[in-house]
Design an enzyme around this catalytic site. Structure first.
Site, PDB file in Angstrom:
ATOM      1  N   ASP A 265       0.723  -4.653   5.485  1.00 32.30           N
ATOM      2  CA  ASP A 265      -0.235  -5.633   4.973  1.00 32.30           C
ATOM      3  C   ASP A 265      -0.235  -5.669   3.451  1.00 32.30           C
ATOM      4  OD1 ASP A 265      -1.360  -2.991   5.045  1.00 32.30           O
ATOM      5  OD2 ASP A 265      -3.312  -3.855   4.567  1.00 32.30           O
ATOM      6  N   GLU A 266      -0.697  -6.781   2.922  1.00 27.37           N
ATOM      7  CA  GLU A 266      -0.982  -6.962   1.500  1.00 27.37           C
ATOM      8  C   GLU A 266       0.169  -6.561   0.579  1.00 27.37           C
ATOM      9  OE1 GLU A 266      -4.755  -4.907   1.031  1.00 27.37           O
ATOM     10  OE2 GLU A 266      -5.838  -6.739   1.562  1.00 27.37           O
ATOM     11  N   ALA A 267       1.381  -6.953   0.959  1.00 27.76           N
ATOM     12  CA  ALA A 267       2.541  -6.756   0.078  1.00 27.76           C
ATOM     13  C   ALA A 267       2.626  -7.951  -0.861  1.00 27.76           C
ATOM     14  CB  ALA A 267       3.811  -6.603   0.909  1.00 27.76           C
TER      15      ALA A 267
ATOM     16  N   HIS B 276       0.821  -1.219   0.000  1.00 29.00           N
ATOM     17  CA  HIS B 276       0.000   0.000   0.000  1.00 29.00           C
ATOM     18  C   HIS B 276       0.856   1.271   0.000  1.00 29.00           C
ATOM     19  CE1 HIS B 276      -3.791  -2.059   0.353  1.00 29.00           C
ATOM     20  NE2 HIS B 276      -3.348  -2.736   1.399  1.00 29.00           N
TER      21      HIS B 276
END
Length: 300
Positions: A196-198, A140
């Site tokens: 998060d969400e890498a 992000h």
């Protein structure tokens, strides 16, 4: 897709209106009958009853990108949060933070200035609220990596979401971002480093080199190395008492490896989910909470 979204939004709005009306009617009934002698006699302690909070910390997450509130909004919002029992506000500034120096291009035209940041913190203090800044440091990171100056730090050249954790310039950039956040938040005790969400991890040649030479082809070690390094800087160098991080990038990793990277000391995992019922079987990786219990001590 747009039609489905419109229908979903309309249904959600109708549900919210319906629930709100029911809530108003319920509150009206309580107040309307507050002085009824029969009710008071039947339950003399009803008026003074306040339910005991289940959790010691109750945090509201404000994502400021896109449509940030005006500073005057907080003057009304923070007293409301205090009234309903909120203890902390997670401030995800993104491009609303007044970055300066070589990071000045990260702030948007209507970014808060340093006086506004101080004002928000003063309002929070007056309302017994803890401000927890959130800085994305892994995934992000579009608001950073979209700029040409930092495009070389993308894990995938055409995607701006994930930073390359194997480039020392990435670490220097993240350190500077965290240091500037600390400078304008000298009295806060906690910070959230995102992480998060890498999803695009281990796609770059720099990461391939580290995977083979250092991490024994383990993407788990690659991820934990970056997260723990950032957390260590925030905790040990910038002196934050608590460093929070979203948990999804290590939710399936064995507890022994989490301990090896000292995550029990460095990071407080924030378990998150979007499902209406996150307790359904299989929603989180099997055994996740058992693994965490071997690494962390939780106090609710």
């Amino acid at each position: 897709m747009h039609s489905g979204w419109t229908e979903w939004t309309a249904r959600s709005r109708n549900r919210i209106i319906f629930v709100s009306i029911l809530s108003i009617l319920f509150v009206f009934f309580i107040y309307h009958n507050m002085e009824d002698p029969e009710i008071l006699q039947a339950s003399p302690r009803m008026i003074n009853f306040k339910p005991k909070p289940v959790f010691s910390q109750r945090i509201v997450h404000l994502d400021l990108k896109g449509a940030p509130p005006k500073p005057s909004f907080y003057e009304k919002f923070f007293p409301l949060l205090k009234e309903i029992g909120i203890t902390s506000v997670l401030m995800e500034y993104e491009d609303m933070f007044p970055y300066w120096g070589k990071l000045s291009m990260l702030k948007t035209k209507n970014a808060y200035d340093s006086h506004t940041i101080a004002h928000i913190q003063n309002l929070a203090h007056k309302n017994s609220l803890e401000i927890i800044p959130l800085v994305q440091t892994f995934g992000h990171m579009e608001f950073v990596l979209k700029h040409l100056e930092f495009s070389s730090l993308r894990e995938v050249p055409e995607k701006t979401d994930t930073i390359c954790p194997s480039d020392e310039n990435s670490i220097q950039l993240i350190h500077e971002m965290l240091a500037q956040i600390r400078q304008l938040h000298p009295n806060v005790s906690s910070i959230h480093i995102g992480a998060d969400e890498a999803w695009n991890i281990a796609k770059d040649e720099r990461c391939f080199q580290k995977l083979h030479k250092i991490f024994h082809n383990s993407e788990e070690r690659l991820k934990l190395s970056h997260i723990s390094r950032v957390a260590k800087y925030a905790k040990d160098e910038l002196k934050f008492d608590r460093v929070y991080g979203w948990n999804d990038m290590f939710s399936s990793i064995d507890s022994k490896l989490l301990k090896e990277y000292d995550l029990g000391r460095l990071l407080v995992p924030v378990v998150w989910g979007y499902a209406p019922d996150v307790t359904i079987d299989g929603y989180f990786p099997y055994g996740m909470f058992q693994r965490y219990s071997q690494v962390y001590t939780f106090n609710v």
